[in-house]
Design a protein around this motif. Structure first.
Motif, PDB file in Angstrom:
ATOM      1  N   TRP A  98       0.839  -1.200   0.000  1.00 36.20           N
ATOM      2  CA  TRP A  98       0.000   0.000   0.000  1.00 36.20           C
ATOM      3  C   TRP A  98       0.871   1.245   0.000  1.00 36.20           C
ATOM      4  N   TYR A  99       1.985   1.188   0.696  1.00 35.42           N
ATOM      5  CA  TYR A  99       2.900   2.331   0.709  1.00 35.42           C
ATOM      6  C   TYR A  99       3.483   2.564  -0.682  1.00 35.42           C
ATOM      7  N   PHE A 100       4.004   1.496  -1.284  1.00 39.19           N
ATOM      8  CA  PHE A 100       4.657   1.636  -2.586  1.00 39.19           C
ATOM      9  C   PHE A 100       3.671   1.867  -3.726  1.00 39.19           C
ATOM     10  N   TYR A 101       2.519   1.236  -3.659  1.00 33.28           N
ATOM     11  CA  TYR A 101       1.586   1.242  -4.781  1.00 33.28           C
ATOM     12  C   TYR A 101       0.259   1.942  -4.478  1.00 33.28           C
ATOM     13  N   GLY A 102       0.178   2.630  -3.357  1.00 36.09           N
ATOM     14  CA  GLY A 102      -1.075   3.303  -2.988  1.00 36.09           C
ATOM     15  C   GLY A 102      -1.462   4.414  -3.937  1.00 36.09           C
ATOM     16  N   GLY A 103      -0.494   4.922  -4.656  1.00 41.45           N
ATOM     17  CA  GLY A 103      -0.775   5.947  -5.647  1.00 41.45           C
ATOM     18  C   GLY A 103      -0.405   7.334  -5.177  1.00 41.45           C
ATOM     19  N   PRO A 104      -0.339   8.257  -6.117  1.00 45.56           N
ATOM     20  CA  PRO A 104       0.116   9.611  -5.794  1.00 45.56           C
ATOM     21  C   PRO A 104      -0.831  10.391  -4.891  1.00 45.56           C
ATOM     22  N   ASP A 105      -2.075   9.952  -4.783  1.00 48.40           N
ATOM     23  CA  ASP A 105      -3.049  10.705  -3.986  1.00 48.40           C
ATOM     24  C   ASP A 105      -3.334  10.092  -2.623  1.00 48.40           C
ATOM     25  N   THR A 113      -4.361   3.935   8.386  1.00 47.51           N
ATOM     26  CA  THR A 113      -5.572   3.138   8.575  1.00 47.51           C
ATOM     27  C   THR A 113      -5.378   1.734   8.002  1.00 47.51           C
ATOM     28  N   LYS A 114      -4.813   1.662   6.789  1.00 42.77           N
ATOM     29  CA  LYS A 114      -4.537   0.348   6.169  1.00 42.77           C
ATOM     30  C   LYS A 114      -3.560  -0.445   7.027  1.00 42.77           C
ATOM     31  N   SER A 134      -3.694  -6.168  -1.593  1.00 45.70           N
ATOM     32  CA  SER A 134      -2.608  -5.204  -1.802  1.00 45.70           C
ATOM     33  C   SER A 134      -2.034  -5.325  -3.213  1.00 45.70           C
ATOM     34  N   PHE A 135      -2.037  -6.537  -3.757  1.00 53.61           N
ATOM     35  CA  PHE A 135      -1.572  -6.711  -5.133  1.00 53.61           C
ATOM     36  C   PHE A 135      -2.579  -6.130  -6.132  1.00 53.61           C
ATOM     37  N   LYS A 136      -3.868  -6.204  -5.818  1.00 51.45           N
ATOM     38  CA  LYS A 136      -4.861  -5.555  -6.691  1.00 51.45           C
ATOM     39  C   LYS A 136      -4.566  -4.061  -6.773  1.00 51.45           C
ATOM     40  N   GLN A 137      -4.288  -3.458  -5.623  1.00 51.37           N
ATOM     41  CA  GLN A 137      -3.952  -2.036  -5.604  1.00 51.37           C
ATOM     42  C   GLN A 137      -2.660  -1.780  -6.379  1.00 51.37           C
ATOM     43  N   ALA A 138      -1.687  -2.681  -6.213  1.00 49.73           N
ATOM     44  CA  ALA A 138      -0.414  -2.522  -6.919  1.00 49.73           C
ATOM     45  C   ALA A 138      -0.642  -2.517  -8.426  1.00 49.73           C
ATOM     46  N   HIS A 139      -1.464  -3.432  -8.915  1.00 49.70           N
ATOM     47  CA  HIS A 139      -1.759  -3.476 -10.350  1.00 49.70           C
ATOM     48  C   HIS A 139      -2.493  -2.215 -10.801  1.00 49.70           C
ATOM     49  N   SER A 140      -3.349  -1.689  -9.940  1.00 45.71           N
ATOM     50  CA  SER A 140      -4.070  -0.464 -10.279  1.00 45.71           C
ATOM     51  C   SER A 140      -3.090   0.683 -10.532  1.00 45.71           C
ATOM     52  N   LEU A 141      -2.078   0.811  -9.672  1.00 41.23           N
ATOM     53  CA  LEU A 141      -1.083   1.864  -9.881  1.00 41.23           C
ATOM     54  C   LEU A 141      -0.251   1.576 -11.123  1.00 41.23           C
ATOM     55  N   VAL A 142       0.242   0.358 -11.242  1.00 41.69           N
ATOM     56  CA  VAL A 142       1.124  -0.005 -12.358  1.00 41.69           C
ATOM     57  C   VAL A 142       0.402   0.141 -13.694  1.00 41.69           C
TER      58      VAL A 142
END
Length: 196
Positions: A98-105, A113-114, A134-142
């Motif tokens: 979540w830290y690495f791939y949470g996104g710019p916002d 919280t996470k 967390s990997f779903k979020q990572a793919h969303s950023l990538v």
């Protein structure tokens, strides 16, 4: 959460490798599509996506391979004072993703919280689900990394930089958890059927 300095060189190597063009191979009638020609530009999302998908498969398979009663395992032979248990390592990776791939916002409050929610998990099923989420979020950023935005500075760094550090972080912890599995007599799924 701090960015791990020891991962900096690995992240840089990943970034360099991800930006290199692929080698072209001849395509036979029954094979996969030919790789892009040397010199052809490839979308950053495609390159990072392939790297992330590979690490995701290996890491999730590894997390699922450890029996639930071993999620509390901590090595006791050798220099392992104050190390995380297997389950705590997996939770740490889910949190770090979540830290690495949470996104710019993503805000510090959202990260906290996470982190708090992941830290409270106790069952293997819940921990593995948090990892998958967390990997779903990572793919969303990538999936959103483009040539235009890859190196634009955001509050959390550049998208390409964070993705690279995230991949290096996954590799660090994957290597550690392979040792935990093997200490429990379990061959990591990625090593089964081969000479690894």
């Amino acid at each position: 959460m701090q960015i791990y300095r020891r991962s900096a060189s690995r992240a840089l190597a990943l970034l360099i490798l991800a930006s290199l063009p692929a080698v072209t191979f001849a395509q036979s009638a029954d094979s996969k599509p030919a790789k892009p020609a040397v010199g052809a530009a490839q979308p950053p999302a495609q390159i990072y996506g392939k790297l992330l998908s590979g690490m995701e498969k290996e890491f999730v398979d590894l997390a699922e391979a450890m029996p639930e009663d071993k999620y509390s395992f901590v090595p006791s032979q050798g220099e392992f004072a104050k190390v995380r248990s297997f389950g705590d390592q997996v939770k740490h990776v889910a949190d770090a993703n979540w830290y690495f791939y949470g996104g710019p916002d993503i805000t510090e409050e959202q990260l906290k919280t996470k982190s708090d929610a992941i830290g409270k998990l106790t069952t293997k099923a819940d921990i593995v689900q948090a990892l998958k989420d967390s990997f779903k979020q990572a793919h969303s950023l990538v999936d959103g990394i483009t040539a235009e935005n890859a190196f634009i500075t955001t509050a959390h760094g550049t998208r390409a930089g964070m993705a690279s550090f995230g991949l290096a972080h996954l590799m660090d912890h994957y290597g550690q958890l392979v040792v935990y599995l093997r200490m429990n007599g379990i061959v990591p799924p990625a090593s089964r059927g081969g000479n690894m």
